[in-house]
Design an enzyme around this catalytic site. Structure first.
Site, PDB file in Angstrom:
ATOM      1  N   TYR A   1       0.758  -0.960  -0.165  1.00 20.63           N
ATOM      2  CA  TYR A   1       0.220   0.100  -0.159  1.00 20.63           C
ATOM      3  C   TYR A   1       0.749   1.691  -0.111  1.00 20.63           C
ATOM      4  O   TYR A   1       0.528   1.875  -0.770  1.00 20.63           O
ATOM      5  CB  TYR A   1      -0.727  -0.055   1.380  1.00 20.63           C
ATOM      6  CG  TYR A   1      -1.647   0.875   0.648  1.00 20.63           C
ATOM      7  CD1 TYR A   1      -2.753   1.523   0.749  1.00 20.63           C
ATOM      8  CD2 TYR A   1      -1.578   2.310   2.566  1.00 20.63           C
ATOM      9  CE1 TYR A   1      -3.609   2.759   0.837  1.00 20.63           C
ATOM     10  CE2 TYR A   1      -1.769   3.866   2.320  1.00 20.63           C
ATOM     11  CZ  TYR A   1      -3.379   3.492   1.631  1.00 20.63           C
ATOM     12  OH  TYR A   1      -3.980   5.118   1.492  1.00 20.63           O
ATOM     13  N   GLU A   2       1.984   0.888   0.959  1.00 22.79           N
ATOM     14  CA  GLU A   2       2.541   2.319   1.139  1.00 22.79           C
ATOM     15  C   GLU A   2       4.287   2.748  -0.526  1.00 22.79           C
ATOM     16  O   GLU A   2       4.619   3.574  -0.153  1.00 22.79           O
ATOM     17  CB  GLU A   2       3.664   2.500   2.396  1.00 22.79           C
ATOM     18  CG  GLU A   2       2.131   2.380   3.432  1.00 22.79           C
ATOM     19  CD  GLU A   2       3.479   2.628   4.111  1.00 22.79           C
ATOM     20  OE1 GLU A   2       4.652   2.460   4.946  1.00 22.79           O
ATOM     21  OE2 GLU A   2       2.779   3.210   5.698  1.00 22.79           O
TER      22      GLU A   2
ATOM     23  N   GLY B   1      -9.388  -0.392  12.401  1.00 17.72           N
ATOM     24  CA  GLY B   1      -8.349   1.235  12.496  1.00 17.72           C
ATOM     25  C   GLY B   1      -9.038   1.620  13.626  1.00 17.72           C
ATOM     26  O   GLY B   1      -8.064   1.899  15.224  1.00 17.72           O
TER      27      GLY B   1
ATOM     28  N   ASN C   1      -0.652  10.128   1.542  1.00 15.97           N
ATOM     29  CA  ASN C   1      -1.398   9.293   2.364  1.00 15.97           C
ATOM     30  C   ASN C   1      -2.647  10.265   2.864  1.00 15.97           C
ATOM     31  O   ASN C   1      -3.227   9.935   4.466  1.00 15.97           O
ATOM     32  CB  ASN C   1      -0.861   8.122   3.117  1.00 15.97           C
ATOM     33  CG  ASN C   1      -2.154   7.217   3.535  1.00 15.97           C
ATOM     34  OD1 ASN C   1      -3.400   7.204   3.577  1.00 15.97           O
ATOM     35  ND2 ASN C   1      -1.299   6.322   4.125  1.00 15.97           N
TER      36      ASN C   1
ATOM     37  N   TYR D   1      -6.555   9.651  10.875  1.00 16.97           N
ATOM     38  CA  TYR D   1      -5.893  10.082  12.330  1.00 16.97           C
ATOM     39  C   TYR D   1      -6.752  11.756  13.068  1.00 16.97           C
ATOM     40  O   TYR D   1      -7.085  12.243  14.372  1.00 16.97           O
ATOM     41  CB  TYR D   1      -4.089  10.092  11.819  1.00 16.97           C
ATOM     42  CG  TYR D   1      -3.915   8.536  11.416  1.00 16.97           C
ATOM     43  CD1 TYR D   1      -4.399   7.569  12.395  1.00 16.97           C
ATOM     44  CD2 TYR D   1      -2.994   9.019  10.470  1.00 16.97           C
ATOM     45  CE1 TYR D   1      -4.230   6.785  11.647  1.00 16.97           C
ATOM     46  CE2 TYR D   1      -2.620   7.823  10.060  1.00 16.97           C
ATOM     47  CZ  TYR D   1      -2.708   6.732  10.873  1.00 16.97           C
ATOM     48  OH  TYR D   1      -2.042   4.882  10.404  1.00 16.97           O
TER      49      TYR D   1
END
Length: 160
Positions: free
Chosen positions: A26-27, A98, A125, A132
């Protein structure tokens, strides 16, 4: 759909490595993953672990993970938690997995009297950044992370 969080246990190394590889993909960093299941087993479940892992399960199936370790703030005179990796399977996103992982470690910070809970996120991202911030995270734009590894680490270590 019920989300449960549990400590990773001996025998979970393969699922932890699966999540590490999925996160790296994903990263766009899959080429950097060199860890093996044996490495994960040794570091998480060896005689003196310095890194820890929580697994999220939805209806008994692995859905995500949080890998973390303790830090120390000299300014606060207290330990904290550094969240090294957090990943939720794409098909499980939006179901509270999450948030459950983040909240579980926040609860650990509170119950253990820890002073900080920190992590990093890649600047591109945006979905994670938005998530967050929605959880109350504050970005510390005046700080930059540093890293020495590989040849540079060997060279610096040889200078001691």
């Amino acid at each position: 759909m019920s989300v449960t969080i549990r400590d990773a246990a001996p025998g979970d190394a393969a699922v932890v490595l699966f999540f590490i590889k999925a996160l790296a993909e994903y990263e766009r960093l899959a080429h950097e993953v060199v860890a093996s299941a044996a490495d994960i087993e040794r570091e998480l479940f060896g005689p003196s672990p310095k890194v820890f892992c929580q697994l999220a399960e939805v209806d008994g199936q692995p859905a995500g993970f949080a890998l973390w370790y303790y830090t120390f703030s000299t300014f606060q005179g207290r330990h904290g938690i550094w969240l090294e990796d957090l990943f939720v399977n794409p098909q499980m996103r939006g179901h509270g997995v999450g948030k459950a992982l983040l909240a579980n470690l926040a609860q650990r910070c509170v119950s253990e009297g820890l002073g900080r809970y920190e992590w990093a996120v890649l600047d591109w991202n945006q979905p994670s950044i938005d998530f967050y911030v929605a959880q109350g995270a504050v970005f510390m734009d005046d700080w930059r992370r540093c890293r020495i590894s590989g040849e540079a680490l060997d060279k610096l270590g040889a200078a001691a």
